[in-house]
Design an enzyme around this catalytic site. Structure first.
Site, PDB file in Angstrom:
ATOM      1  N   ASN A 137       0.803  -1.224   0.000  1.00 36.32           N
ATOM      2  CA  ASN A 137       0.000   0.000   0.000  1.00 36.32           C
ATOM      3  C   ASN A 137       0.833   1.270   0.000  1.00 36.32           C
ATOM      4  OD1 ASN A 137      -2.571   1.585   0.531  1.00 36.32           O
ATOM      5  ND2 ASN A 137      -1.400   2.099   2.376  1.00 36.32           N
ATOM      6  N   ASP A 221      -0.399  -6.558   4.680  1.00 35.99           N
ATOM      7  CA  ASP A 221      -0.685  -5.451   5.592  1.00 35.99           C
ATOM      8  C   ASP A 221      -1.599  -4.429   4.914  1.00 35.99           C
ATOM      9  OD1 ASP A 221       0.086  -3.959   8.146  1.00 35.99           O
ATOM     10  OD2 ASP A 221       0.678  -2.499   6.613  1.00 35.99           O
ATOM     11  N   GLU A 245      -4.932  -8.042   5.961  1.00 37.43           N
ATOM     12  CA  GLU A 245      -5.357  -7.293   7.138  1.00 37.43           C
ATOM     13  C   GLU A 245      -6.460  -6.330   6.707  1.00 37.43           C
ATOM     14  OE1 GLU A 245      -3.602  -4.139  10.434  1.00 37.43           O
ATOM     15  OE2 GLU A 245      -3.057  -4.001   8.319  1.00 37.43           O
TER      16      GLU A 245
END
Length: 491
Positions: A137, A221, A245
């Site tokens: 990300n 993540d 996540e």
């Protein structure tokens, strides 16, 4: 046709998708923060707290694999491995691994390519799996000074990132996908994962990473901060199991992501366990409704969700309740409810830290004590779980069946085992008795694996009944006498 009535697209997650799911359903995962798990020199008195690098390495993990294997865990999840920003920020150093600077290099604080290769090799020699934590990300920048994009690899131009704007509305999916996380102390520069150039890099990068180190799985993540369409070709390129996540408590929200990612961290279950046990704020009836039935009402396959009661982002259980009975009940639920259990390092040593960084204290100060009562408690439960995984058909794939639930007691059955948990607490004087029926008509003998107590089912016309009371509200884990003896013979 309305959007919510459209038939979902079925994505290709790689040729080994079904095989990978079956493999990971069988695991009990041990989560490691590399910097906080073990030192090269076996020291147990080095500094253990704070937001700085403390010295844990991949070689340190290798030296403590006997400890993890003794606990019974069959897979290890390690924190991110790539090079992070250096120096002390207002939030300390990047010891955790989530502030990437160069995706093409390893983090030198944790060791060398040879060390990482050997760690995975040593796990495989023990028939254990290795899951790697990754971040797609964002990259990280410290302070409010102008960003020198040239130091980032491979995304070294402002055009690789969304315009700087910090996220404020975490419930707005579009905002989550394009806004920056963090703040002016450490800003997390949001990568344009919708761009084809970025897609191409990440697919080649993850394919090479898996082929080089032979990782068995991915933990992704900040998964909800990336466009969902990014994931299927990325995961297909990796061709290993992946769970994301997705930090949200609504199972319907999580279910949307499971059309694009094989699995997710089970935050809906975590929040319901928190409300039911940390300490109790709701009844077991409500827990069953919200944690079990509402999840099953979605399209989710709950047998492949990653279950946890502690991790590096939430306070430890013992920080919020010191009740030993409640602790044991949550761990019993964790190990035997539908899904894949995850133990966070220090949980087995009764660590009690609060929010970051207190929940990330180094494990070496525990001296890796295998006589800790919770280490022994978990070891017993994990041993039984793995026996059921290996010897009882359907244990990993069949959903649990509720046998009894009231305000303080919840009883459920999975193939080979009956679980009885309570949120009454050890000092409570409330009624924790339970009487429930099983489908077998004949009288059967069951043994509680935790206490050794024996229970008999009493035949009725079309079933049989078991009655019990929970002493000090302690959980019970019942297996048929024959299965119990078979397990001990194989030990």
């Amino acid at each position: 046709m309305s959007l919510d009535k459209q038939i979902p697209i079925i994505y290709d997650f790689g040729e080994n998708y079904e095989k990978n799911k079956d493999i990971w359903r069988r695991q009990c995962i041990y989560q490691i923060l590399t910097d906080r798990f073990a030192l090269d020199d076996h020291c147990t008195t080095a500094p253990s707290t704070g937001r700085m690098y403390l010295g844990g390495t991949w070689r340190g993990i290798i030296q403590k694999l006997d400890y993890i294997q003794s606990l019974g865990c069959t897979a290890v999840w390690i924190s991110p491995i790539v090079k992070n920003i250096e120096g002390v920020t207002g939030y300390g150093e990047a010891y955790h691994g989530y502030w990437a600077e160069d995706l093409t290099q390893l983090n030198p604080h944790f060791g060398t390519k040879q060390d990482l290769t050997e760690l995975v090799d040593q796990l495989h020699k023990r028939n254990m799996l290795c899951m790697i934590d990754i971040v797609v990300n964002h990259m990280a920048h410290a302070g409010d000074s102008p960003i020198d994009y040239s130091k980032y690899a491979p995304f070294n131009s402002p055009s690789h990132y969304h315009p700087k704007r910090f996220l404020h509305n975490y419930d707005d999916t579009w905002d989550c996908e394009i806004a920056w996380l963090g703040d002016e102390v450490v800003s997390l520069m949001d990568i344009r994962t919708e761009d084809q150039e970025v897609h191409n890099f990440f697919q080649n990068w993850i394919r090479d990473l898996i082929q080089t180190y032979h990782f068995d799985g991915l933990r992704i993540d900040t998964a909800k901060h990336v466009q969902k369409e990014f994931y299927p070709p990325f995961i297909a390129a990796a061709n290993v199991f992946a769970f994301g996540e997705v930090y949200h408590g609504d199972p319907k929200f999580i279910a949307k992501y499971l059309e694009y990612i094989p699995s997710a961290a089970n935050y809906p279950l975590y929040y319901q366990i928190e409300n039911t046990f940390f300490p109790p704020k709701q009844s077991m009836n409500i827990f069953y409704q919200k944690a079990i039935l509402e999840a099953r009402a979605t399209s989710m396959d709950t047998t492949i969700l990653g279950n946890f009661t502690e991790n590096h982002d939430v306070p430890r259980f013992l920080n919020r309740s010191t009740d030993y009975s409640l602790l044991c009940n949550t761990l019993t639920l964790l190990l035997f409810t539908d899904g894949i259990p995850i133990i966070f390092q220090g949980q087995e040593q009764m660590y009690a830290g609060g929010h970051d960084p207190e929940n990330r204290d180094a494990l070496w100060t525990s001296n890796y004590n295998q006589q800790n009562p919770i280490f022994q408690f978990l070891k017993k439960l994990i041993k039984l779980r793995q026996f059921l995984v290996d010897n009882v058909s359907g244990f990993t794939t069949e959903l649990s069946n509720m046998l009894f639930v009231n305000e303080h007691v919840y009883v459920f059955r999975r193939p080979g085992v009956i679980i009885v948990v309570s949120n009454a607490g050890s000092n409570s004087d409330v009624d924790t008795s339970a009487e429930f029926s099983i489908t077998e008509r004949e009288s059967l003998e069951f043994i509680d694996v935790l206490s050794g107590s024996q229970f008999s089912s009493l035949p009725t016309e079309d079933s049989s009944t078991i009655s019990m009371n929970l002493e000090f509200s302690f959980p019970r884990v019942l297996v048929h006498r024959g299965l119990f003896h078979s397990m001990n013979e194989l030990a």
